[in-house]
Motif scaffolding. Sequence first.
Motif, short mmCIF file in Angstrom:
data_model
loop_
_atom_site.label_atom_id
_atom_site.label_comp_id
_atom_site.label_asym_id
_atom_site.label_seq_id
_atom_site.Cartn_x
_atom_site.Cartn_y
_atom_site.Cartn_z
N ILE A 20 -4.34 15.48 53.60
CA ILE A 20 -4.24 14.08 53.17
C ILE A 20 -3.05 13.41 53.84
O ILE A 20 -3.15 12.27 54.33
CB ILE A 20 -4.11 13.99 51.64
N ASP A 21 -1.90 14.09 53.91
CA ASP A 21 -0.72 13.52 54.57
C ASP A 21 -0.98 13.28 56.04
O ASP A 21 -0.53 12.28 56.61
CB ASP A 21 0.49 14.43 54.39
N THR A 22 -1.69 14.18 56.69
CA THR A 22 -2.02 14.03 58.11
C THR A 22 -2.90 12.80 58.33
O THR A 22 -2.67 12.02 59.26
CB THR A 22 -2.74 15.29 58.64
N ILE A 23 -3.89 12.62 57.48
CA ILE A 23 -4.77 11.45 57.59
C ILE A 23 -3.98 10.17 57.37
O ILE A 23 -4.16 9.18 58.08
CB ILE A 23 -5.94 11.57 56.60
N ARG A 24 -3.08 10.18 56.39
CA ARG A 24 -2.25 8.99 56.14
C ARG A 24 -1.38 8.66 57.35
O ARG A 24 -1.22 7.48 57.70
CB ARG A 24 -1.36 9.22 54.92
N CYS A 25 -0.80 9.67 57.97
CA CYS A 25 0.04 9.43 59.16
C CYS A 25 -0.78 8.86 60.31
O CYS A 25 -0.33 7.94 61.00
CB CYS A 25 0.72 10.73 59.59
N CYS A 26 -1.98 9.38 60.50
CA CYS A 26 -2.84 8.87 61.57
C CYS A 26 -3.24 7.42 61.30
O CYS A 26 -3.24 6.59 62.22
CB CYS A 26 -4.08 9.74 61.71
N LYS A 27 -3.55 7.10 60.07
CA LYS A 27 -3.92 5.73 59.71
C LYS A 27 -2.74 4.79 59.92
O LYS A 27 -2.89 3.68 60.43
CB LYS A 27 -4.40 5.69 58.25
N LEU A 28 -1.55 5.23 59.54
CA LEU A 28 -0.35 4.43 59.73
C LEU A 28 -0.11 4.16 61.22
O LEU A 28 0.22 3.05 61.62
CB LEU A 28 0.85 5.14 59.12
N ALA A 29 -0.29 5.19 62.04
CA ALA A 29 -0.11 5.03 63.48
C ALA A 29 -1.13 4.05 64.05
O ALA A 29 -0.79 3.22 64.90
CB ALA A 29 -0.23 6.38 64.18
N LEU A 30 -2.37 4.12 63.59
CA LEU A 30 -3.39 3.18 64.06
C LEU A 30 -3.07 1.76 63.64
O LEU A 30 -3.21 0.83 64.44
CB LEU A 30 -4.77 3.58 63.51
N ASP A 31 -2.63 1.59 62.40
CA ASP A 31 -2.29 0.25 61.91
C ASP A 31 -1.13 -0.36 62.69
O ASP A 31 -1.09 -1.56 62.91
CB ASP A 31 -1.94 0.29 60.43
N ARG A 32 -0.18 0.47 63.09
CA ARG A 32 1.00 -0.01 63.82
C ARG A 32 0.81 0.02 65.33
O ARG A 32 1.72 -0.27 66.08
CB ARG A 32 2.22 0.83 63.45
N GLU A 33 -0.40 0.42 65.77
CA GLU A 33 -0.75 0.50 67.19
C GLU A 33 0.23 1.38 67.96
O GLU A 33 0.71 1.02 69.03
CB GLU A 33 -0.85 -0.90 67.79
N ARG A 34 0.52 2.54 67.40
CA ARG A 34 1.42 3.49 68.03
C ARG A 34 0.58 4.55 68.74
O ARG A 34 -0.37 5.07 68.18
CB ARG A 34 2.32 4.17 67.00
N GLY A 35 0.94 4.88 69.96
CA GLY A 35 0.18 5.86 70.70
C GLY A 35 0.99 7.06 71.16
O GLY A 35 0.48 7.94 71.83
N GLU A 36 2.25 7.10 70.78
CA GLU A 36 3.09 8.21 71.23
C GLU A 36 3.20 9.27 70.14
O GLU A 36 2.56 9.20 69.11
CB GLU A 36 4.48 7.72 71.64
#
Length: 44
Positions: A20-36
């Motif tokens: 669940i934490d991994t999915i949340r981190c991925c969603k946060l990265a997508l929302d913030r348009e982070r690719g690194e």
Amino acid sequence: MKLELLLSVEDSPNSAGVVIDTIRCCKLALDRERGEVLYSTYTL
């Protein structure tokens, strides 16, 4: 896009929280348009 993920933990019955934490981190990265690389700010 194809994503393959392997989760290996010693206490597998309790690994749902990690997933669940991994999915949340991925969603946060997508929302913030982070690719690194995402680094954790959690410290003990």
